[in-house]
Design a protein around this motif. Structure first.
Motif, PDB file in Angstrom:
ATOM      1  N   LYS A  34      29.293  44.804  37.004  1.00 36.68           N
ATOM      2  CA  LYS A  34      28.455  43.783  37.621  1.00 36.68           C
ATOM      3  C   LYS A  34      28.689  43.752  39.121  1.00 36.68           C
ATOM      4  O   LYS A  34      29.774  44.023  39.601  1.00 36.68           O
ATOM      5  CB  LYS A  34      28.800  42.392  37.054  1.00 36.68           C
ATOM      6  CG  LYS A  34      28.263  42.124  35.676  1.00 36.68           C
ATOM      7  CD  LYS A  34      28.517  40.663  35.326  1.00 36.68           C
ATOM      8  CE  LYS A  34      27.912  40.293  33.987  1.00 36.68           C
ATOM      9  NZ  LYS A  34      28.122  38.857  33.668  1.00 36.68           N
ATOM     10  N   LYS A  35      27.650  43.431  39.864  1.00 36.56           N
ATOM     11  CA  LYS A  35      27.812  43.209  41.287  1.00 36.56           C
ATOM     12  C   LYS A  35      28.638  41.948  41.496  1.00 36.56           C
ATOM     13  O   LYS A  35      28.567  41.003  40.710  1.00 36.56           O
ATOM     14  CB  LYS A  35      26.456  43.052  41.960  1.00 36.56           C
ATOM     15  CG  LYS A  35      25.610  44.320  41.951  1.00 36.56           C
ATOM     16  CD  LYS A  35      24.293  44.061  42.666  1.00 36.56           C
ATOM     17  CE  LYS A  35      23.437  45.320  42.677  1.00 36.56           C
ATOM     18  NZ  LYS A  35      22.144  45.076  43.354  1.00 36.56           N
ATOM     19  N   ASP A  36      29.399  41.943  42.598  1.00 39.73           N
ATOM     20  CA  ASP A  36      30.248  40.779  42.863  1.00 39.73           C
ATOM     21  C   ASP A  36      29.427  39.507  42.963  1.00 39.73           C
ATOM     22  O   ASP A  36      29.860  38.434  42.550  1.00 39.73           O
ATOM     23  CB  ASP A  36      31.041  41.006  44.160  1.00 39.73           C
ATOM     24  CG  ASP A  36      32.012  42.174  44.036  1.00 39.73           C
ATOM     25  OD1 ASP A  36      32.764  42.179  43.060  1.00 39.73           O
ATOM     26  OD2 ASP A  36      32.000  43.038  44.915  1.00 39.73           O
ATOM     27  N   SER A  37      28.222  39.602  43.528  1.00 39.11           N
ATOM     28  CA  SER A  37      27.383  38.422  43.703  1.00 39.11           C
ATOM     29  C   SER A  37      26.885  37.858  42.384  1.00 39.11           C
ATOM     30  O   SER A  37      26.428  36.724  42.320  1.00 39.11           O
ATOM     31  CB  SER A  37      26.201  38.769  44.612  1.00 39.11           C
ATOM     32  OG  SER A  37      25.432  39.812  44.031  1.00 39.11           O
ATOM     33  N   GLU A  38      26.950  38.663  41.315  1.00 40.90           N
ATOM     34  CA  GLU A  38      26.471  38.210  40.018  1.00 40.90           C
ATOM     35  C   GLU A  38      27.572  37.595  39.170  1.00 40.90           C
ATOM     36  O   GLU A  38      27.320  37.102  38.081  1.00 40.90           O
ATOM     37  CB  GLU A  38      25.848  39.396  39.265  1.00 40.90           C
ATOM     38  CG  GLU A  38      24.627  39.989  39.966  1.00 40.90           C
ATOM     39  CD  GLU A  38      24.135  41.248  39.273  1.00 40.90           C
ATOM     40  OE1 GLU A  38      24.847  41.745  38.377  1.00 40.90           O
ATOM     41  OE2 GLU A  38      23.041  41.728  39.615  1.00 40.90           O
ATOM     42  N   ILE A  39      28.797  37.660  39.642  1.00 39.97           N
ATOM     43  CA  ILE A  39      29.937  37.150  38.883  1.00 39.97           C
ATOM     44  C   ILE A  39      30.151  35.677  39.198  1.00 39.97           C
ATOM     45  O   ILE A  39      30.157  35.277  40.372  1.00 39.97           O
ATOM     46  CB  ILE A  39      31.217  37.953  39.211  1.00 39.97           C
ATOM     47  CG1 ILE A  39      31.016  39.430  38.846  1.00 39.97           C
ATOM     48  CG2 ILE A  39      32.419  37.371  38.489  1.00 39.97           C
ATOM     49  CD1 ILE A  39      32.134  40.326  39.316  1.00 39.97           C
ATOM     50  N   ASP A  40      30.323  34.863  38.178  1.00 39.41           N
ATOM     51  CA  ASP A  40      30.578  33.441  38.354  1.00 39.41           C
ATOM     52  C   ASP A  40      32.070  33.239  38.613  1.00 39.41           C
ATOM     53  O   ASP A  40      32.864  33.161  37.675  1.00 39.41           O
ATOM     54  CB  ASP A  40      30.133  32.662  37.113  1.00 39.41           C
ATOM     55  CG  ASP A  40      30.337  31.151  37.285  1.00 39.41           C
ATOM     56  OD1 ASP A  40      30.702  30.727  38.401  1.00 39.41           O
ATOM     57  OD2 ASP A  40      30.126  30.417  36.299  1.00 39.41           O
ATOM     58  N   TYR A  41      32.439  33.163  39.876  1.00 40.60           N
ATOM     59  CA  TYR A  41      33.851  33.065  40.233  1.00 40.60           C
ATOM     60  C   TYR A  41      34.477  31.790  39.669  1.00 40.60           C
ATOM     61  O   TYR A  41      35.644  31.797  39.273  1.00 40.60           O
ATOM     62  CB  TYR A  41      33.984  33.092  41.759  1.00 40.60           C
ATOM     63  CG  TYR A  41      35.408  33.002  42.249  1.00 40.60           C
ATOM     64  CD1 TYR A  41      36.242  34.113  42.231  1.00 40.60           C
ATOM     65  CD2 TYR A  41      35.931  31.804  42.732  1.00 40.60           C
ATOM     66  CE1 TYR A  41      37.545  34.045  42.666  1.00 40.60           C
ATOM     67  CE2 TYR A  41      37.238  31.712  43.181  1.00 40.60           C
ATOM     68  CZ  TYR A  41      38.034  32.838  43.145  1.00 40.60           C
ATOM     69  OH  TYR A  41      39.337  32.757  43.580  1.00 40.60           O
ATOM     70  N   ASP A  46      30.994  34.308  49.994  1.00 41.84           N
ATOM     71  CA  ASP A  46      29.635  34.076  50.431  1.00 41.84           C
ATOM     72  C   ASP A  46      29.505  34.763  51.793  1.00 41.84           C
ATOM     73  O   ASP A  46      30.137  34.354  52.766  1.00 41.84           O
ATOM     74  CB  ASP A  46      29.365  32.580  50.549  1.00 41.84           C
ATOM     75  CG  ASP A  46      27.931  32.269  50.980  1.00 41.84           C
ATOM     76  OD1 ASP A  46      27.111  33.211  50.988  1.00 41.84           O
ATOM     77  OD2 ASP A  46      27.645  31.106  51.309  1.00 41.84           O
ATOM     78  N   ALA A  95      34.157  38.533  44.510  1.00 45.44           N
ATOM     79  CA  ALA A  95      33.262  37.638  43.769  1.00 45.44           C
ATOM     80  C   ALA A  95      33.296  36.221  44.324  1.00 45.44           C
ATOM     81  O   ALA A  95      32.384  35.434  44.079  1.00 45.44           O
ATOM     82  CB  ALA A  95      33.638  37.629  42.294  1.00 45.44           C
TER      83      ALA A  95
END
Length: 1017
Positions: free
Chosen positions: A27-34, A53, A50
């Motif tokens: 998964k792309k880091d931006s798609e991971i719910d940190y 911003d 992740a």
């Protein structure tokens, strides 16, 4: 030995590659719910991106992480694109006994990405030793590496380029702040060919390698004694440590500075913890920046005439004439590394702007600066912001290709004296594309050096500058090409030109006659660098009527040490062009005139004549320290149209001026009829010298006649105290018992009352039939002042049959705030004389005692079981109730800390604690507060020659006096000659181990509430 180092490096590299390769997730880091990660998983390097911003147009990569690098404090990038890192694994281990000491000392690392995939795959130890433990600055300039680590500044030289130092020399020494982040910071190479650096307010002094205190170019010793310098300072020097200049002083802790191509200087500065006063400064040379009272050295909390109602502004003495204004106040934070980005790779919005690492808010951001009058204003634009509250960016540096590297201390907290973690640290790469392939430059040719001169990478710029500078007049064809390009290319070339002594005047004229005000301002700086005396006056005369206030600001500053009639005339012309309300221009005029105030001011007065009393004339009279301004200031004050808002600052200005009749002029204000007569009289009487009043019966009577008219004002109280008017006890009691008067003023009134023998007035009041709420207020007040009479009254009241349980609980709180009161409470506990309703309150207060017997024994008097061994890792996974936590805060913390609008200001403010500390760090500080004492809040015990003892932290120290702040918010000022012994406390002044008196649920709720205490910044 070298074989062992190679094996260690190979092991670190292999481990780091394994860790960093795991970042290549499906998964792309931006798609991971940190936020869905557990607290432990959030700490893993593979999840770091992740949390980020990232601003539009930018790409962030994790370049290196633990175990390859740990606790990075500062970076430099060499011309080959390699990352040099100072580590701080051994930071303040005396305050962190659980951390393991590396007896080899800290390391200076060289990290490299050899295959261009954006990840470091090579780690090399350039140097390791105890003498670089917790180094806070590194600059790589050719084969010389400058390392800043109090008490020394080292210059390492690598003659043969094998990444092993061939020599290590001391450039400066004697800088205090050893193993402390308020000491010496990184060096910067300027476009003029000189070095720039700074130190924080614990640096104190600057010595040469022989141990002698250095004198600046004007013959003044560089120490923070107040004569003339105070607190943190910024410097300029030649490479050999000669010709040192103090560019600014009276900072708290400016972590790093940066210089733009035109010679403008910028830096951030940290406030006292929790006061939301972090600031960004443009450095006006020779300016004072207001951390301490420039006259007395007193702390900003000390009452003074005309201070600002808002603490963030009061903090920097911004209402005092002689304090340079701030470019921007950012609220809370822990400001660290800063650059001016003049490269071209990043998006245009960040070009020619400041970029700053702010670990307190887990962010790297830019300050978009624009001119405003003779000064500047700015707004904030984030580049990288993390959801991970362990992300602690502490430096940002430009690579040869124009991309940025960000070092991350990576810890649960920032600032203070504690490191929660010593095994982690990260380095990030921020660019417009993925991957990192450094640009190489040829420094052997003029053409190659011309290309490198345009780089923001300091080493590339330095080596290019050195090559072109060595070419002398032969570099002029290249300089002309660079000048033709305009912008920063032109600015950097002009500086090289002015270093050609035979052609300096040509390049100064070129800059001073340019159509762009930035170059004309640079031209003034160039003239100040290359010219002196009459020749400097001649150059300044060319721009004394410049249409740009930015240019005229620099001219005013350049006049500071000339002191000739011609210089005075130039200053007068500048003063005529002042626009009312432009504080930057006004302070530039002040800086320019401070050495010769009468000469310069009289030149202006002779030009302006009697038409001076307009808005801009009032500004000049307020700021300039000429003797003649004293009667003129009085004339402004007496005018019926004087601004009620400006009146206090006008009276404050008297403190900075000398005139043989100053007191007589002030006394005359007491008999002047005026629409705001009461306020005017209060301010005037507060500025009178005590000897002037006490030595005249007439003057004393005039003052006493005024006192009833100004009762309840700060000036009223200062007058009674200074003149020792012991017939004012009834008035003092009236003020301390009125709830609508400022609480600090009431405390001060109570102190004076007891000093003057007014104890019986308080006793009678508590035994009277006044409402219980009134008694509660008074008892609360008594618990926050230092008088032994107050302790006696509280003790008597505790066993009075006429007072209720709530009142007695309040009394216990008050007794627990003083050394004498704590001993009385402890005796009551041992004798089982305390009611169970307030026994827990007593124990909690006694757990903060400096007496180890009392502190350790107090919990034994509780019936509740201790929480026992606590697993912090388990606690951080729990979710508490912040509403309940607020109630817990009120019970356990508000007696010593302010959060928002509630609490008592003794320990550091908690209003932004949710930004500065992670949950791990919050739990750690609750359980062991002594492990992380904030700077400025270290405890001291004063043993006085008369047998009295006081405990608290030092607010301020002058040549003669020391001010101590004690539990409950009270403070005492004592003469240094009256102190028998001053002892630093090993433990925190805060309560030891709150977990001993609260259960786990209360602790979890408290941490949940503290986590909500965040301010924007």
């Amino acid at each position: 030995m070298r074989t062992i180092f190679k094996l260690q490096t190979l092991l670190f590299s292999c481990l780091s590659i394994l860790v960093l390769n795991s970042c290549k997730q499906e998964k792309k880091d931006s798609e991971i719910d940190y936020s869905s990660f557990s607290e432990q998983d959030k700490r893993k390097p593979e999840n770091a991106l992740a949390s980020m911003d990232i601003a539009e147009g930018l790409q962030l990569e994790l370049f290196a992480s633990e175990p390859m690098v740990v606790n990075p404090t500062n970076m430099a990038i060499d011309a080959r694109g390699r990352i040099w890192v100072c580590e701080g694994r051994n930071y303040r281990l005396f305050a962190n006994p659980d951390n393991t000491y590396d007896d080899k000392g800290d390391r200076i690392l060289i990290l490299e990405d050899t295959d261009g995939d954006g990840v470091a795959d090579s780690s090399k130890v350039f140097y390791q030793g105890k003498d670089v433990n917790s180094a806070l600055g590194i600059a790589v300039l050719g084969n010389r590496i400058i390392v800043s680590v109090s008490p020394n500044v080292f210059v390492f030289t690598d003659e043969n380029g094998d990444d092993v130092p061939d020599s290590k020399e001391i450039l400066f020494t004697g800088i205090e702040g050893v193993d402390h982040d308020h000491g010496v910071h990184a060096f910067v190479f300027g476009p003029d060919g000189r070095l720039y650096f700074n130190f924080g307010n614990n640096g104190r002094q600057l010595k040469d390698k022989a141990g002698n205190i250095i004198k600046d170019i004007h013959g003044r010793e560089i120490s923070n004694t107040g004569n003339p310098f105070r607190e943190g300072m910024a410097f300029r020097t030649n490479w050999d440590g000669s010709q040192v200049e103090v560019l600014g002083n009276n900072f708290r802790n400016p972590f790093e500075l940066t210089i733009d191509s035109y010679g403008g200087l910028w830096q951030s500065d940290n406030d006292d913890d929790g006061n939301r006063g972090v600031r960004i400064n443009f450095l006006m040379e020779n300016g004072s920046y207001g951390f301490k009272d420039m006259l007395t050295g007193q702390n900003w909390r000390e009452r003074r005439t005309g201070w600002h109602d808002e603490i963030p502004k009061r903090h920097w003495h911004l209402n005092d004439p002689g304090t340079v204004p701030n470019l921007l106040q950012t609220g809370s934070g822990s400001p660290c590394g800063i650059i001016i980005y003049e490269d071209k790779l990043l998006p245009e919005i960040y070009q020619n702007q400041l970029i700053h690492a702010e670990p307190g808010h887990n962010v790297v951001r830019s300050y978009i600066v624009s001119e405003k009058g003779a000064g500047y204003e700015a707004r904030i634009q984030n580049l990288v912001k993390s959801q991970d509250d362990w992300f602690r960016p502490d430096d940002v540096t430009v690579a040869p290709d124009g991309s940025l590297f960000i070092s991350d201390w990576y810890d649960g907290g920032v600032g203070g004296h504690k490191a929660e973690d010593i095994s982690r640290g990260r380095i990030y790469h921020l660019s417009t594309k993925k991957g990192y392939q450094p640009v190489r430059y040829d420094f052997n040719t003029g053409e190659g050096a011309a290309e490198g001169l345009l780089s923001d990478n300091m080493d590339v710029f330095y080596q290019s500058w050195q090559k072109l500078n060595a070419m002398g007049e032969n570099s002029e064809p290249i300089l002309k090409q660079l000048i033709a390009k305009g912008g920063t290319s032109k600015a950097r070339a002009l500086w090289l030109g002015v270093n050609i002594s035979a052609k300096a005047d040509v390049y100064m004229d070129m800059a001073l006659l340019d159509g762009d005000s930035k170059f004309r301002a640079q031209g003034v700086r160039m003239a100040k660098f290359a010219a002196d005396g009459a020749s400097l006056e001649g150059y300044l005369e060319k721009v004394v009527n410049d249409p740009s206030p930015q240019v005229r600001r620099e001219v005013a500053i350049a006049l500071a040490y000339l002191g000739t009639p011609k210089a005075a005339q130039l200053w007068a012309i500048l003063a005529e062009q002042h626009e009312a309300g432009d504080r930057w221009y006004l302070e530039a005029l002040g800086i320019g005139s401070d050495q010769y105030p009468d000469l310069y001011f009289n030149a202006w007065k002779n030009r302006i004549g009697n038409d001076w009393i307009d808005a801009k004339g009032k500004d000049i009279v307020w700021r300039v320290r000429a003797s003649e301004t004293v009667p003129m200031l009085a004339e402004i004050i007496k005018n019926e149209n004087v601004s009620d808002e400006r009146l206090p600052s006008y009276f404050r200005a008297f403190s900075f001026k000398e005139h043989p009749k100053k007191n007589a002029i002030l006394m005359n204000c007491l008999t002047t009829e005026h629409p705001i007569g009461k306020k005017l009289k209060a301010l005037a009487v507060g500025q009178l010298d005590k000897d002037f009043v006490n030595n005249s019966r007439k003057n004393t009577q005039v003052v006493k006649n005024i006192l009833p008219q100004i009762e309840g004002t700060p000036e009223w109280l200062m007058t009674i105290q200074n003149l020792k008017l012991k017939d004012q006890n009834q008035a003092l009691f009236r003020v301390l018992s009125k709830s609508n008067i400022d609480i600090d003023l009431r405390k001060e009134a109570a102190d004076v009352l007891f000093d003057f023998g007014g104890k019986s007035l308080v006793q009678d009041y508590l035994q009277s039939e006044v409402p219980e709420s009134n008694k509660m207020q008074l008892l609360g007040l008594l618990g926050s002042i230092r008088s032994t009479d107050a302790v006696d009254i509280l003790t008597e009241s505790l066993f009075s049959k006429n007072l209720s349980l709530p009142l007695k609980r309040n009394i216990v709180e008050g007794l627990g705030n003083t050394y004498e009161g704590q001993h009385k409470l402890y005796d009551f506990l041992k004798a089982d004389q305390l009611d169970n309703a307030y026994k827990k309150t007593a124990v909690l207060k006694l757990m903060s005692s400096r007496d180890s017997l009392i502190r350790n024994s107090a919990p034994n008097f509780l019936d509740e079981d201790s929480v026992g061994d606590l697993d912090i890792n388990a606690l951080v996974e729990r979710t508490g109730n912040s509403d309940k936590g607020k109630e817990i805060y009120s019970m356990y913390c508000s007696a010593c800390h302010v959060a928002g609008e509630s609490g008592i200001e003794f320990g550091p403010s908690l209003s932004d604690i949710g930004n500065k500390l992670s949950k791990n760090f919050l739990y750690s500080n609750i359980i062991d507060p002594s492990a992380g004492i904030s700077f400025g809040y270290e405890g001291y015990t004063l043993a006085m020659k008369d047998g009295k003892t006081y405990t608290g932290y030092i607010l301020s120290r002058t040549e003669d006096e020391l001010t101590l702040k004690m539990m409950g918010g009270t403070q005492i000022t004592v003469n240094l000659n009256d102190i028998d012994k001053l002892t630093a406390m090993e433990k925190s002044l805060m309560t030891e181990g709150l977990h001993k008196v609260m259960n786990e649920e209360e602790m979890v709720d408290l941490v949940a509430y503290l986590g909500t205490l965040k301010t924007e910044g």
